[in-house]
Design an enzyme around this catalytic site. Structure first.
Site, PDB file in Angstrom:
ATOM      1  N   HIS A 150       0.831  -1.213   0.000  1.00 56.86           N
ATOM      2  CA  HIS A 150       0.000   0.000   0.000  1.00 56.86           C
ATOM      3  C   HIS A 150       0.860   1.255   0.000  1.00 56.86           C
ATOM      4  O   HIS A 150       1.884   1.322   0.664  1.00 56.86           O
ATOM      5  CB  HIS A 150      -1.002  -0.004   1.150  1.00 56.86           C
ATOM      6  CG  HIS A 150      -0.422   0.145   2.528  1.00 56.86           C
ATOM      7  ND1 HIS A 150      -0.231   1.376   3.123  1.00 56.86           N
ATOM      8  CD2 HIS A 150      -0.006  -0.765   3.444  1.00 56.86           C
ATOM      9  CE1 HIS A 150       0.266   1.192   4.347  1.00 56.86           C
ATOM     10  NE2 HIS A 150       0.417  -0.099   4.563  1.00 56.86           N
ATOM     11  N   HIS A 178       2.019   4.705  12.115  1.00 57.82           N
ATOM     12  CA  HIS A 178       0.770   5.469  12.255  1.00 57.82           C
ATOM     13  C   HIS A 178       0.981   6.745  13.079  1.00 57.82           C
ATOM     14  O   HIS A 178       0.018   7.256  13.657  1.00 57.82           O
ATOM     15  CB  HIS A 178      -0.363   4.618  12.849  1.00 57.82           C
ATOM     16  CG  HIS A 178      -0.680   3.409  12.029  1.00 57.82           C
ATOM     17  ND1 HIS A 178      -1.615   2.476  12.406  1.00 57.82           N
ATOM     18  CD2 HIS A 178      -0.187   2.972  10.841  1.00 57.82           C
ATOM     19  CE1 HIS A 178      -1.673   1.514  11.499  1.00 57.82           C
ATOM     20  NE2 HIS A 178      -0.819   1.797  10.535  1.00 57.82           N
ATOM     21  N   ASP A 209       5.804   2.211   7.192  1.00 53.05           N
ATOM     22  CA  ASP A 209       4.427   1.776   6.865  1.00 53.05           C
ATOM     23  C   ASP A 209       3.783   2.771   5.891  1.00 53.05           C
ATOM     24  O   ASP A 209       3.111   3.680   6.313  1.00 53.05           O
ATOM     25  CB  ASP A 209       3.601   1.683   8.161  1.00 53.05           C
ATOM     26  CG  ASP A 209       2.232   1.065   7.948  1.00 53.05           C
ATOM     27  OD1 ASP A 209       1.970   0.541   6.870  1.00 53.05           O
ATOM     28  OD2 ASP A 209       1.425   1.134   8.892  1.00 53.05           O
ATOM     29  N   ASP A 268       4.475  -5.080   3.119  1.00 54.52           N
ATOM     30  CA  ASP A 268       3.966  -4.004   3.968  1.00 54.52           C
ATOM     31  C   ASP A 268       4.832  -3.963   5.229  1.00 54.52           C
ATOM     32  O   ASP A 268       4.658  -4.800   6.119  1.00 54.52           O
ATOM     33  CB  ASP A 268       2.493  -4.277   4.309  1.00 54.52           C
ATOM     34  CG  ASP A 268       1.876  -3.137   5.120  1.00 54.52           C
ATOM     35  OD1 ASP A 268       2.588  -2.157   5.424  1.00 54.52           O
ATOM     36  OD2 ASP A 268       0.671  -3.237   5.446  1.00 54.52           O
ATOM     37  N   GLU A 296      -5.358   1.505   2.029  1.00 54.83           N
ATOM     38  CA  GLU A 296      -5.221   0.297   2.874  1.00 54.83           C
ATOM     39  C   GLU A 296      -5.515   0.625   4.321  1.00 54.83           C
ATOM     40  O   GLU A 296      -6.187  -0.127   5.046  1.00 54.83           O
ATOM     41  CB  GLU A 296      -3.798  -0.278   2.738  1.00 54.83           C
ATOM     42  CG  GLU A 296      -3.589  -1.614   3.450  1.00 54.83           C
ATOM     43  CD  GLU A 296      -3.072  -1.506   4.874  1.00 54.83           C
ATOM     44  OE1 GLU A 296      -2.996  -2.525   5.562  1.00 54.83           O
ATOM     45  OE2 GLU A 296      -2.748  -0.390   5.334  1.00 54.83           O
ATOM     46  N   GLU A 297      -4.991   1.775   4.774  1.00 53.05           N
ATOM     47  CA  GLU A 297      -5.087   2.152   6.190  1.00 53.05           C
ATOM     48  C   GLU A 297      -6.535   2.455   6.606  1.00 53.05           C
ATOM     49  O   GLU A 297      -6.830   2.536   7.784  1.00 53.05           O
ATOM     50  CB  GLU A 297      -4.192   3.368   6.479  1.00 53.05           C
ATOM     51  CG  GLU A 297      -2.712   3.144   6.181  1.00 53.05           C
ATOM     52  CD  GLU A 297      -2.010   2.268   7.213  1.00 53.05           C
ATOM     53  OE1 GLU A 297      -2.693   1.626   8.015  1.00 53.05           O
ATOM     54  OE2 GLU A 297      -0.767   2.238   7.191  1.00 53.05           O
TER      55      GLU A 297
HETATM   56  N1  BES Z   1       1.266  -2.399   8.081  1.00 60.21           N
HETATM   57  C1  BES Z   1       0.072  -2.442   8.863  1.00 60.21           C
HETATM   58  C2  BES Z   1      -0.228  -3.843   9.380  1.00 60.21           C
HETATM   59  C3  BES Z   1       0.691  -4.369  10.448  1.00 60.21           C
HETATM   60  C4  BES Z   1       1.043  -3.585  11.518  1.00 60.21           C
HETATM   61  C5  BES Z   1       1.121  -5.660  10.383  1.00 60.21           C
HETATM   62  C6  BES Z   1       1.874  -4.096  12.509  1.00 60.21           C
HETATM   63  C7  BES Z   1       1.928  -6.189  11.362  1.00 60.21           C
HETATM   64  C8  BES Z   1       2.307  -5.389  12.433  1.00 60.21           C
HETATM   65  C9  BES Z   1      -1.109  -1.971   8.034  1.00 60.21           C
HETATM   66  O1  BES Z   1      -0.801  -0.840   7.272  1.00 60.21           O
HETATM   67  C10 BES Z   1      -2.220  -1.575   8.981  1.00 60.21           C
HETATM   68  O2  BES Z   1      -2.059  -0.641   9.697  1.00 60.21           O
HETATM   69  N2  BES Z   1      -3.333  -2.338   8.953  1.00 60.21           N
HETATM   70  C11 BES Z   1      -4.455  -2.052   9.807  1.00 60.21           C
HETATM   71  C12 BES Z   1      -5.629  -2.934   9.426  1.00 60.21           C
HETATM   72  C13 BES Z   1      -6.430  -2.447   8.252  1.00 60.21           C
HETATM   73  C14 BES Z   1      -7.544  -3.427   7.940  1.00 60.21           C
HETATM   74  C15 BES Z   1      -6.983  -1.050   8.459  1.00 60.21           C
HETATM   75  C16 BES Z   1      -4.144  -2.385  11.264  1.00 60.21           C
HETATM   76  O3  BES Z   1      -3.337  -3.280  11.509  1.00 60.21           O
HETATM   77  O4  BES Z   1      -4.720  -1.749  12.129  1.00 60.21           O
HETATM   78 ZN    ZN Z   2      -0.534   0.777   8.685  1.00 58.29          ZN
END
Ligand code: BES
Ligand code: ZN
Length: 408
Positions: A213, A370, A232, A293, A265-266
């Site tokens: 993403h 984040h 990220d 990612d 994605e976020e």
């Molecule tokens: N890169 C993250 C996912 C992640 C974070 C994987 C930490 C492993 C460890 C991704 O960009 C993210 O933030 N995903 C969201 C979920 C999405 C469905 C909004 C999350 O993890 O909150």
């Molecule tokens: Zn993220």
């Protein structure tokens, strides 16, 4: 969609003529770890014991509790939000059923007496892999993290997206492989995804996908709203640019190779959810999907890869281990996100074989994501990150020149 949501939430109440916007509802339909839901006494409306996933409709308080619990065990979000237009479905039983079907196929694969995947070292792939440049990765991450944010809900969600397209076009101008660069518009967000297609020579309809993403988000309460998203996910985005640079200068692959930089994605896997859904509807033969990612923070040690075993394919994970033995020589540790934590989940849900090699074990990931502190710093390790581009080069060149596919 919204009307369906009303009917679903208020199944016992009288039908209302007035349909409020979805955002007005504080309750959210979610998928979460069954153990989390049970531990918190949250009513589970549908579940799959074998997959360990439950469906619930939760209040903001419940959401907080799940998140707090998830954070304790090193998970990020803790649940998958199904309330966006793309993810929303009132067929939650159907959704769990398709997850269970995929699990059954994975189990079937594991139960097979002979499941070792053999990858024979090819000198051309090995030399291509060694062209990965840490300097190039650093330059791309520096560029992408210099935008105030790449948030899909910002007032200018596509500035970096359009610039990415221009840079990719400039990079591909000298390629002898037939290619196509496009921006993909979405219904769920004004942000666009970028796709580069390298068309295959003999099997153009068989597709190998590599994606990550391009958007970023700030979810912290520090008052600073910048979202540089260096790790990220400028890191995975940069890995993909580097893979494309190398692969596009080699011989035309037999299968097509498609690169994606996904939107939103976020905010709930928005871009990838639409793309995977339309590929399935168009019956596209996607053989394998790699998700990159976060690759810049070696939280479990240099060259240690967290290999997510949920929302991924057991066949591809075995294949990855064979690739690692032949070429990469990293240390792979199986781990779980516990929920659909990135865009590979969108493809998995449509039944495609996915792989997600992550920067570290889940509980040792970058603590600054984040937030405005997700920048290049002393912990950023471009040597570690370069390994993920190498994985991408091997994934693309090996799988696009073979007949390998998930054996079911
Ligand atoms: N890169 C993250 C996912 C992640 C974070 C994987 C930490 C492993 C460890 C991704 O960009 C993210 O933030 N995903 C969201 C979920 C999405 C469905 C909004 C999350 O993890 O909150
Ligand atoms: Zn993220």
């Amino acid at each position: 969609m919204k009307t369906a949501m009303m009917a679903f939430l208020f199944v016992a109440s009288t039908a209302s003529a007035h349909v409020a916007p979805l955002e007005n509802f504080k309750h959210k339909p979610i998928l979460a770890d069954l153990s989390d839901l049970r531990a918190l006494n949250i009513p589970v409306m549908a579940k799959d014991e074998a997959v360990g996933v439950g469906y619930a409709v939760v209040t903001p308080e419940m959401q907080q509790k799940i998140q707090a619990r998830a954070h304790q065990v090193g998970k990020c979000g803790g649940f998958e939000d199904l309330s966006s237009e793309v993810n929303f479905t009132n067929d939650f039983a159907g959704m769990l059923k398709s997850l269970a079907e995929i699990k059954a196929k994975n189990d079937q694969y594991f139960a097979a007496p002979f499941r070792a995947q053999a990858v024979t070292k090819n000198p051309e792939i090995e030399s291509a892999m060694n062209e990965v440049s840490e300097e190039n990765l650093k330059a791309t991450v520096t560029w992408l993290s210099s935008y105030p944010n790449r948030y899909n809900r910002s007032s200018t969600p596509n500035v970096h997206v359009e610039e990415m397209k221009k840079r990719l076009e400039a990079m591909l101008a000298s390629s002898k492989v037939p290619y196509e660069v496009s921006l993909i518009s979405h219904g769920s967000t004004p942000q666009k995804s970028v796709r580069v297609r390298l068309t295959g020579s003999t099997k153009p309809n068989e597709i190998v996908v590599l994606g990550g993403h391009l958007d970023s988000i700030n979810q912290s309460w520090s008052g600073k709203s910048d979202a540089p998203g260096a790790d990220d996910n400028a890191s995975g985005s940069a890995n993909l640019v580097e893979v494309l640079r190398i692969v596009s200068q080699k011989a035309q692959p037999q299968r097509s190779v498609e690169f994606f930089w996904y939107a939103g994605e976020e905010s709930g896997l928005l871009g990838s959810a639409e793309i995977a859904k339309s590929y399935k509807q168009e019956k596209k033969d996607v053989v394998a999907v790699l998700q990159l990612d976060m690759t810049l923070y070696p939280g479990s040690g240099e060259f240690v890869v967290g290999n997510m075993t949920d929302f991924t394919s057991s066949w591809l994970r075995d294949y990855f281990k064979a690739m690692n033995e032949a070429y990469i020589h990293g240390r792979i540790i199986d781990d779980q996100c516990g929920y659909g934590c990135s865009d590979h989940a969108s493809w998995h849900r449509q039944g495609y074989a996915t792989l997600m090699p992550f920067e570290a074990r889940m509980n040792a990931d970058n603590p600054f994501i984040h937030s405005s502190r997700d920048v290049i710093n002393n912990d950023s390790n471009f040597k570690h990150s370069a390994m993920y581009s190498k994985i991408g080069v091997v994934f693309a060149m090996d799988l696009a020149n073979s007949d390998a596919r998930q054996p079911y």
